[in-house]
Design an enzyme around this catalytic site. Structure first.
Site, PDB file in Angstrom:
ATOM      1  N   CYS A   1       2.721  -0.879  -8.457  1.00  0.00           N
ATOM      2  CA  CYS A   1       1.564  -0.982  -7.514  1.00  0.00           C
ATOM      3  C   CYS A   1       1.421  -1.938  -6.646  1.00  0.00           C
ATOM      4  O   CYS A   1       0.576  -1.733  -5.751  1.00  0.00           O
ATOM      5  CB  CYS A   1       0.338  -0.937  -8.562  1.00  0.00           C
TER       6      CYS A   1
ATOM      7  N   TYR B   1       0.562  -0.672   7.423  1.00  0.00           N
ATOM      8  CA  TYR B   1       0.546  -0.096   6.248  1.00  0.00           C
ATOM      9  C   TYR B   1       1.162   1.291   5.935  1.00  0.00           C
ATOM     10  O   TYR B   1       1.735   1.643   4.961  1.00  0.00           O
ATOM     11  CB  TYR B   1      -0.984  -0.061   5.942  1.00  0.00           C
TER      12      TYR B   1
ATOM     13  N   THR C   1     -10.980   1.010  -6.183  1.00  0.00           N
ATOM     14  CA  THR C   1     -10.389  -0.129  -6.480  1.00  0.00           C
ATOM     15  C   THR C   1     -10.841  -1.343  -5.766  1.00  0.00           C
ATOM     16  O   THR C   1     -11.751  -1.270  -5.216  1.00  0.00           O
ATOM     17  CB  THR C   1      -8.808  -0.031  -6.037  1.00  0.00           C
TER      18      THR C   1
ATOM     19  N   ASP D   1       2.123 -10.243 -11.134  1.00  0.00           N
ATOM     20  CA  ASP D   1       1.099 -10.179 -10.231  1.00  0.00           C
ATOM     21  C   ASP D   1       1.326 -11.851  -9.630  1.00  0.00           C
ATOM     22  O   ASP D   1       1.938 -12.391 -10.153  1.00  0.00           O
ATOM     23  CB  ASP D   1      -0.209  -9.941 -10.706  1.00  0.00           C
TER      24      ASP D   1
ATOM     25  N   LEU E   1      -5.043  -0.100  -9.832  1.00  0.00           N
ATOM     26  CA  LEU E   1      -4.139   0.906 -10.362  1.00  0.00           C
ATOM     27  C   LEU E   1      -3.475   0.373 -11.006  1.00  0.00           C
ATOM     28  O   LEU E   1      -2.778   0.924 -11.982  1.00  0.00           O
ATOM     29  CB  LEU E   1      -3.328   1.466  -8.909  1.00  0.00           C
TER      30      LEU E   1
ATOM     31  N   SER F   1       0.920   6.100  -0.369  1.00  0.00           N
ATOM     32  CA  SER F   1      -0.424   6.390   0.059  1.00  0.00           C
ATOM     33  C   SER F   1      -0.629   7.579   0.793  1.00  0.00           C
ATOM     34  O   SER F   1       0.348   8.096   1.550  1.00  0.00           O
ATOM     35  CB  SER F   1      -1.071   5.084   0.970  1.00  0.00           C
TER      36      SER F   1
ATOM     37  N   PHE G   1      -9.268   5.557  -3.637  1.00  0.00           N
ATOM     38  CA  PHE G   1      -9.624   5.219  -5.094  1.00  0.00           C
ATOM     39  C   PHE G   1     -10.519   4.145  -4.960  1.00  0.00           C
ATOM     40  O   PHE G   1     -10.613   3.211  -4.268  1.00  0.00           O
ATOM     41  CB  PHE G   1      -8.227   4.692  -5.741  1.00  0.00           C
TER      42      PHE G   1
END
Length: 254
Positions: A85, A160, A195, A36, A17, A147, A193
């Site tokens: 993200c 999560y 990913t 990142d 994303l 999410s 998604f």
């Protein structure tokens, strides 16, 4: 807000994303820094995207590293857009199959990255935005990522789901807090998604997940997340909202 010429920061920008968001922002004329981990392909991805995109290695919980990323954007153009993200997951149950209590360390690790990391990025980027001159009525826009699990977390997703529910709860408070600074805050809550995380699954599993989405009955594309992010930046009335981007999906217990 007009995107062309603004400074933008994208965390988790080396893949999924985040990469799609960085690509779209750069294509629309933003000066983009992707953030990142040092172990990511961030440098290569920045080169692949082109358009002068830069990479800064940072853990989102590291205040000095995130401030360095903010400074890197500001050296190119005033920081006006953030797409946050970066995140992580860890599957665990409250009580495992042997009857042992779940790991507090694993739970804390996910909360630290996803929730505390989100606040760290929010506070440092908002402070930079607050010093900007207004542009189209805004000084900046921060977009966080939650999410569908924040609402219907599945068995095994307790760290999560907790962390993402925290991001949802943070959104309206942050928008109200920063309204006087003309900084908007929104969150995108994606469903399923396509990913790198799902790429590890067998094709038949991915196909089954896609069929669970009412319409369109497929996995979301990172490009669709990126489209939503830029729409939030451009629409001045979107503020304090968490937008589910999930094709009307409601997650089953497992």
């Amino acid at each position: 807000m007009e995107i062309n010429g603004i400074g933008a920061l994208v965390t988790g920008g080396a893949s999924g994303l985040g990469r799609a968001s960085a690509e779209r922002l750069a294509r629309l004329g933003a000066k983009v820094v992707i953030v990142d981990l040092p172990t990511s392909r961030g440098e290569e991805v920045a080169h692949e995207i082109g358009h002068g995109v830069k990479f800064v290695a940072a853990d989102v919980t590291d205040s000095e590293a995130i401030q360095a990323a903010v400074d890197a954007v500001s050296a190119m153009a005033p920081l006006r857009a953030v797409v946050h993200c970066a995140g992580r997951s860890h599957a665990m149950r409250i009580i495992d199959r042997e009857g042992n209590a779940g790991s507090l360390e694993n739970y804390e690790g996910v909360i630290r990255t996803n929730l505390i990391g989100s606040f760290n990025v929010l506070r440092l980027t908002a402070a930079a935005m607050a010093r900007n001159e207004p542009l189209d009525g805004d000084r900046g826009v921060v977009i966080m990522t939650a999410s569908a699990a924040a609402y219907e977390g599945q068995i095994g997703q307790i760290p999560y789901a907790s962390s993402k529910a925290g991001v949802v709860g943070m959104t309206i408070v942050a928008a109200r807090d920063l309204a006087g600074r003309a900084v908007r805050v929104c969150t995108i809550a994606p469903g399923l998604f396509d990913t790198p995380l799902l790429a590890r699954l067998p094709e038949e599993t991915k196909a089954s997940l896609a069929k669970s989405v009412p319409h369109p009955a497929r996995l979301g594309s990172p490009a669709e997340f990126a489209l939503m992010a830029t729409q939030i930046i451009e629409n001045p009335l979107l503020n304090g909202e968490t937008i589910r981007l999930d094709g009307a999906l409601r997650m089953a217990p497992r």
